[in-house]
Scaffold this motif. Structure first.
Motif, PDB file in Angstrom:
ATOM      1  N   UNK A 141       9.171  12.357  19.407  1.00  0.00           N
ATOM      2  CA  UNK A 141       8.747  10.962  19.357  1.00  0.00           C
ATOM      3  C   UNK A 141       9.855   9.966  19.091  1.00  0.00           C
ATOM      4  N   UNK A 142      11.065  10.293  19.489  1.00  0.00           N
ATOM      5  CA  UNK A 142      12.191   9.399  19.185  1.00  0.00           C
ATOM      6  C   UNK A 142      12.067   8.055  19.906  1.00  0.00           C
ATOM      7  N   UNK A 143      11.599   8.053  21.138  1.00  0.00           N
ATOM      8  CA  UNK A 143      11.460   6.798  21.875  1.00  0.00           C
ATOM      9  C   UNK A 143      10.417   5.905  21.201  1.00  0.00           C
ATOM     10  N   UNK A 144       9.279   6.484  20.845  1.00  0.00           N
ATOM     11  CA  UNK A 144       8.247   5.718  20.142  1.00  0.00           C
ATOM     12  C   UNK A 144       8.718   5.211  18.791  1.00  0.00           C
ATOM     13  N   UNK A 145       9.516   6.015  18.101  1.00  0.00           N
ATOM     14  CA  UNK A 145      10.059   5.595  16.809  1.00  0.00           C
ATOM     15  C   UNK A 145      11.028   4.439  16.973  1.00  0.00           C
ATOM     16  N   UNK A 146      11.895   4.525  17.973  1.00  0.00           N
ATOM     17  CA  UNK A 146      12.860   3.454  18.221  1.00  0.00           C
ATOM     18  C   UNK A 146      12.143   2.176  18.651  1.00  0.00           C
ATOM     19  N   UNK A 147      11.196   2.308  19.567  1.00  0.00           N
ATOM     20  CA  UNK A 147      10.430   1.128  19.993  1.00  0.00           C
ATOM     21  C   UNK A 147       9.676   0.508  18.823  1.00  0.00           C
ATOM     22  N   UNK A 148       9.063   1.349  18.002  1.00  0.00           N
ATOM     23  CA  UNK A 148       8.332   0.850  16.839  1.00  0.00           C
ATOM     24  C   UNK A 148       9.241   0.179  15.831  1.00  0.00           C
ATOM     25  N   UNK A 149      10.426   0.742  15.653  1.00  0.00           N
ATOM     26  CA  UNK A 149      11.378   0.185  14.705  1.00  0.00           C
ATOM     27  C   UNK A 149      11.734  -1.253  15.095  1.00  0.00           C
ATOM     28  N   UNK A 150      11.984  -1.480  16.371  1.00  0.00           N
ATOM     29  CA  UNK A 150      12.374  -2.819  16.809  1.00  0.00           C
ATOM     30  C   UNK A 150      11.180  -3.737  17.069  1.00  0.00           C
ATOM     31  N   UNK A 151      10.091  -3.196  17.589  1.00  0.00           N
ATOM     32  CA  UNK A 151       8.914  -4.015  17.860  1.00  0.00           C
ATOM     33  C   UNK A 151       8.307  -4.558  16.567  1.00  0.00           C
ATOM     34  N   UNK A 152       8.192  -3.703  15.564  1.00  0.00           N
ATOM     35  CA  UNK A 152       7.609  -4.112  14.287  1.00  0.00           C
ATOM     36  C   UNK A 152       8.662  -4.614  13.295  1.00  0.00           C
ATOM     37  N   UNK A 153       9.925  -4.577  13.698  1.00  0.00           N
ATOM     38  CA  UNK A 153      11.049  -4.944  12.818  1.00  0.00           C
ATOM     39  C   UNK A 153      10.957  -4.175  11.504  1.00  0.00           C
ATOM     40  N   UNK A 154      10.848  -2.887  11.662  1.00  0.00           N
ATOM     41  CA  UNK A 154      10.641  -2.000  10.514  1.00  0.00           C
ATOM     42  C   UNK A 154      11.784  -0.997  10.418  1.00  0.00           C
ATOM     43  N   UNK A 155      12.434  -0.938   9.287  1.00  0.00           N
ATOM     44  CA  UNK A 155      13.535  -0.016   8.990  1.00  0.00           C
ATOM     45  C   UNK A 155      14.805  -0.365   9.773  1.00  0.00           C
ATOM     46  N   UNK A 156      14.889  -1.569  10.313  1.00  0.00           N
ATOM     47  CA  UNK A 156      16.062  -1.939  11.103  1.00  0.00           C
ATOM     48  C   UNK A 156      17.295  -2.210  10.242  1.00  0.00           C
ATOM     49  N   UNK A 171       0.826  -1.193   0.000  1.00  0.00           N
ATOM     50  CA  UNK A 171       0.000   0.000   0.000  1.00  0.00           C
ATOM     51  C   UNK A 171       0.870   1.255   0.000  1.00  0.00           C
ATOM     52  N   UNK A 172       0.203   2.408  -0.111  1.00  0.00           N
ATOM     53  CA  UNK A 172       0.862   3.709  -0.054  1.00  0.00           C
ATOM     54  C   UNK A 172       1.623   3.814   1.252  1.00  0.00           C
ATOM     55  N   UNK A 173       2.867   4.302   1.185  1.00  0.00           N
ATOM     56  CA  UNK A 173       3.760   4.344   2.335  1.00  0.00           C
ATOM     57  C   UNK A 173       3.859   5.743   2.932  1.00  0.00           C
ATOM     58  N   UNK A 174       4.259   5.793   4.169  1.00  0.00           N
ATOM     59  CA  UNK A 174       4.487   7.051   4.867  1.00  0.00           C
ATOM     60  C   UNK A 174       5.895   7.518   4.519  1.00  0.00           C
ATOM     61  N   UNK A 175       6.047   8.796   4.203  1.00  0.00           N
ATOM     62  CA  UNK A 175       7.352   9.323   3.815  1.00  0.00           C
ATOM     63  C   UNK A 175       8.369   9.185   4.940  1.00  0.00           C
ATOM     64  N   UNK A 176       9.609   8.902   4.547  1.00  0.00           N
ATOM     65  CA  UNK A 176      10.687   8.823   5.529  1.00  0.00           C
ATOM     66  C   UNK A 176      10.848  10.148   6.250  1.00  0.00           C
ATOM     67  N   UNK A 177      10.625  11.227   5.535  1.00  0.00           N
ATOM     68  CA  UNK A 177      10.707  12.564   6.129  1.00  0.00           C
ATOM     69  C   UNK A 177       9.719  12.702   7.292  1.00  0.00           C
ATOM     70  N   UNK A 178       8.546  12.148   7.127  1.00  0.00           N
ATOM     71  CA  UNK A 178       7.528  12.206   8.178  1.00  0.00           C
ATOM     72  C   UNK A 178       7.955  11.391   9.395  1.00  0.00           C
ATOM     73  N   UNK A 179       8.547  10.216   9.155  1.00  0.00           N
ATOM     74  CA  UNK A 179       9.010   9.381  10.262  1.00  0.00           C
ATOM     75  C   UNK A 179      10.095  10.100  11.065  1.00  0.00           C
ATOM     76  N   UNK A 180      11.017  10.753  10.359  1.00  0.00           N
ATOM     77  CA  UNK A 180      12.061  11.505  11.053  1.00  0.00           C
ATOM     78  C   UNK A 180      11.493  12.736  11.747  1.00  0.00           C
ATOM     79  N   UNK A 181      10.529  13.389  11.136  1.00  0.00           N
ATOM     80  CA  UNK A 181       9.929  14.568  11.746  1.00  0.00           C
ATOM     81  C   UNK A 181       9.250  14.218  13.070  1.00  0.00           C
ATOM     82  N   UNK A 182       8.553  13.090  13.091  1.00  0.00           N
ATOM     83  CA  UNK A 182       7.919  12.656  14.344  1.00  0.00           C
ATOM     84  C   UNK A 182       8.959  12.405  15.428  1.00  0.00           C
TER      85      UNK A 182
END
Length: 90
Positions: free
Chosen positions: A47-62, A31-42
């Motif tokens: 939201x760095x802690x949530x981004x890091x937790x999400x990265x490892x919890x969902x195994x996304x962008x690792x 499906x349509x993806x969320x821009x990397x710029x948006x992920x970094x902006x958050x």
């Protein structure tokens, strides 16, 4: 003032965690993806802690070095800023 900051950080980190999960879901389903710029902006806006937790919890962008080091670098900068904020320097 501190209570507002804590509430803000909880909310922005939950949003970041959710967005990382959503982007992983969209990636798996073509499906349509969320821009990397948006992920970094958050991450940058608190939201760095949530981004890091999400990265490892969902195994996304690792496997993307810019995300692994980028999110941790943003977190480190935020810790330094919080340290000076808590000391009343800012």
């Amino acid at each position: 003032m501190v209570n507002n900051l804590v509430l803000y950080l909880i909310i922005i980190n939950l949003i970041s965690l959710f967005v990382m999960g959503l982007d992983k879901y969209r990636a798996k389903h073509g499906m349509w993806r969320i821009r990397e710029r948006t992920l970094f902006l958050l991450a940058i806006v608190g939201g760095s802690v949530g981004s890091i937790l999400g990265m490892y919890f969902f195994r996304h962008k690792t496997k993307h070095v810019k995300f692994v080091f980028g999110f941790w670098f943003i977190f480190l900068i935020q810790c330094v800023l919080y340290y000076f904020y808590s000391k009343g320097t800012f």
